[in-house]
Design an enzyme around this catalytic site. Structure first.
Site, short mmCIF file in Angstrom:
data_model
loop_
_atom_site.label_atom_id
_atom_site.label_comp_id
_atom_site.label_asym_id
_atom_site.label_seq_id
_atom_site.Cartn_x
_atom_site.Cartn_y
_atom_site.Cartn_z
N TRP A 101 0.84 -1.21 0.00
CA TRP A 101 0.00 0.00 0.00
C TRP A 101 0.86 1.24 0.00
CZ3 TRP A 101 -4.29 -1.19 -1.91
CH2 TRP A 101 -4.95 -2.38 -1.58
N ASP A 171 -1.27 6.51 6.51
CA ASP A 171 -2.39 5.63 6.17
C ASP A 171 -2.55 4.66 7.34
OD1 ASP A 171 -4.03 3.59 5.23
OD2 ASP A 171 -2.87 3.19 3.41
N LYS A 195 -11.58 -2.02 7.19
CA LYS A 195 -10.73 -2.94 7.91
C LYS A 195 -11.18 -3.02 9.37
CE LYS A 195 -8.52 -3.23 4.09
NZ LYS A 195 -7.39 -2.50 3.61
C1 LIG Z 1 -6.93 -2.00 2.30
C2 LIG Z 1 -5.91 -0.95 2.38
C3 LIG Z 1 -5.82 0.08 1.41
C4 LIG Z 1 -6.74 0.14 0.21
O1 LIG Z 1 -8.00 0.52 0.58
P1 LIG Z 1 -9.14 0.78 -0.50
O2 LIG Z 1 -10.21 1.37 0.35
O3 LIG Z 1 -9.49 -0.53 -1.09
O4 LIG Z 1 -8.62 1.74 -1.49
C5 LIG Z 1 -4.87 1.05 1.58
N1 LIG Z 1 -4.03 1.03 2.62
C6 LIG Z 1 -4.08 0.06 3.55
C7 LIG Z 1 -3.12 0.09 4.69
C8 LIG Z 1 -5.01 -0.96 3.46
O5 LIG Z 1 -5.05 -1.93 4.39
#
Ligand SMILES: *Cc1c(COP(=O)(O)O)cnc(C)c1O
Length: 359
Positions: A101, A171, A195
């Site tokens: 990511w 993030d 998540k």
């Molecule tokens: C799942 C995830 C993403 C992507 O998320 P989307 O909502 O599908 O764009 C980005 N960063 C992390 C750390 C993730 O776990």
């Protein structure tokens, strides 16, 4: 009704209490005669829902007054572009690449300016967090970017990088609300909610007010400007209204559970059960350097692909689902987010013990 133990990395398990409440309110939300899905986002009722969700999140995370909370769409992935478009005044930013990511965010930023990779753990399949105490961060970098918990590889920053005075952007998709954080350490802290908080379709961006400006890169779409959404309190256009309503319920559930300190304790207990087992098992092995282990995502392997596949298959038949590891790592991964009960982890470990004895 039969519920499984769902170890999915995302979309992922939600508190049963929240799902029941949502079911109870499906046909008639508090006397409105309709579901929240069917309601105008401009209605007084909905205004109450989104305002209360924000207030509860502010309380849980102790968010300072000079930060805005934005409920947006497009997933975490859309932020990979929105962040440079809004923040790259000098067209330069430093990226710490600790997984897929972070790598995607780094690559996306390269479309808008100079993305400088200042550290990486790709040399060892992202199985550790690099030392970030003294990185060569360019003086004129607009921000330093991290993915704080690496969902796929199961690593977590236990200390934040030394940004040398630069704005930190993080993030936190897969560790959102899993433990207390000091929001004032960040310029932006953001994540997709699917998540650890709610249904896919909502991304929460917590941003320091001085970073919200008209001065975005030329061509930045109105919908990707933080100012657009900040000025309209996340109601510039139709927000992901139902998803925000569920997030609000999860915030209330976390408050009831004792807030983020209690969540951390609960998550540490669960993770310890699994890691302690992995550390003494002669069949299963964790794949991450011990000091960098995530409380949320626990990858492990047997070292034998066929045995891994057998385990995943038998686990599923026993009610432990979504344990297959990410396609880039192989093996298994147990995601044990806030809503995974301790009992789920204990039963999984008992199942692993039995599997180890029998194979
Ligand atoms: C799942 C995830 C993403 C992507 O998320 P989307 O909502 O599908 O764009 C980005 N960063 C992390 C750390 C993730 O776990």
């Amino acid at each position: 009704m039969s519920r499984v133990y769902n170890f999915s990395a995302g979309p992922a398990v939600l508190p049963e209490e929240v799902l029941r409440e949502a079911a109870d309110e499906m046909m008639d939300y508090k006397g409105s005669g309709m579901s929240v899905m069917e309601m105008s986002h401009r209605s007084k009722t909905y205004d109450g829902i989104i305002k209360e969700a924000e207030a509860d999140l502010r309380e849980l995370m102790n968010i300072p007054d000079n930060y805005k909370v934005l409920f947006l769409q497009g997933g975490a992935s859309q932020q990979f572009a929105a962040i440079p478009m809004n923040l790259m005044k000098n067209k330069k930013a430093a990226y710490i690449v600790t997984g897929q990511w972070a790598k995607k965010a780094f690559q996306e930023a390269g479309n808008y300016g100079e993305a400088v990779k200042v550290a990486s753990s790709e040399d060892e399949t992202f199985s550790y967090i690099p030392d970030c105490s003294d990185l060569a961060i360019p003086e004129d970098a607009d921000y330093v970017y991290i993915c704080e918990n690496n969902t796929i590889y199961g690593t977590k920053f236990k200390t934040l990088p030394n940004t040398k005075g630069h704005t930190l952007v993080a993030d936190v998709s897969s560790c959102f609300l899993s433990e207390p954080v000091d929001v004032s350490n960040y310029g932006i802290i953001y994540g997709g909610v699917q998540k650890n908080i709610g249904p896919a379709g909502v991304v929460i961006v917590i941003i320091r007010e001085d970073l919200i400006t008209e001065d975005t890169l030329p061509g930045t779409p109105t919908m990707l400007k933080y100012k657009t959404h900040a000025d309209a309190d996340s109601l510039y256009n139709t927000p992901p209204a139902y998803g925000i309503y569920i997030c609000g319920k999860v915030f209330k559930w976390i408050k009831k559970m004792g807030g983020l300190s209690a969540m951390k304790q609960h998550n540490e207990e669960k993770a310890r059960i699994l890691y302690d087992f992995l550390d003494q098992s002669s069949m299963f092995k964790g794949t991450v350097r011990k000091e960098d282990r995530s409380l949320m995502n626990v990858p492990f392997i047997t070292g034998d692909k066929d045995l891994d596949a057998k385990f995943v298959k038998e686990a599923e038949a026993a009610g432990f689902v979504n344990l297959k590891g990410h396609r880039t790592v192989g093996g298994m991964r147990a995601s044990i987010y806030n809503a995974m009960p301790k009992e789920g982890v204990e039963k999984l470990v008992a199942f692993m013990k039995k599997f180890e004895e029998e194979n």
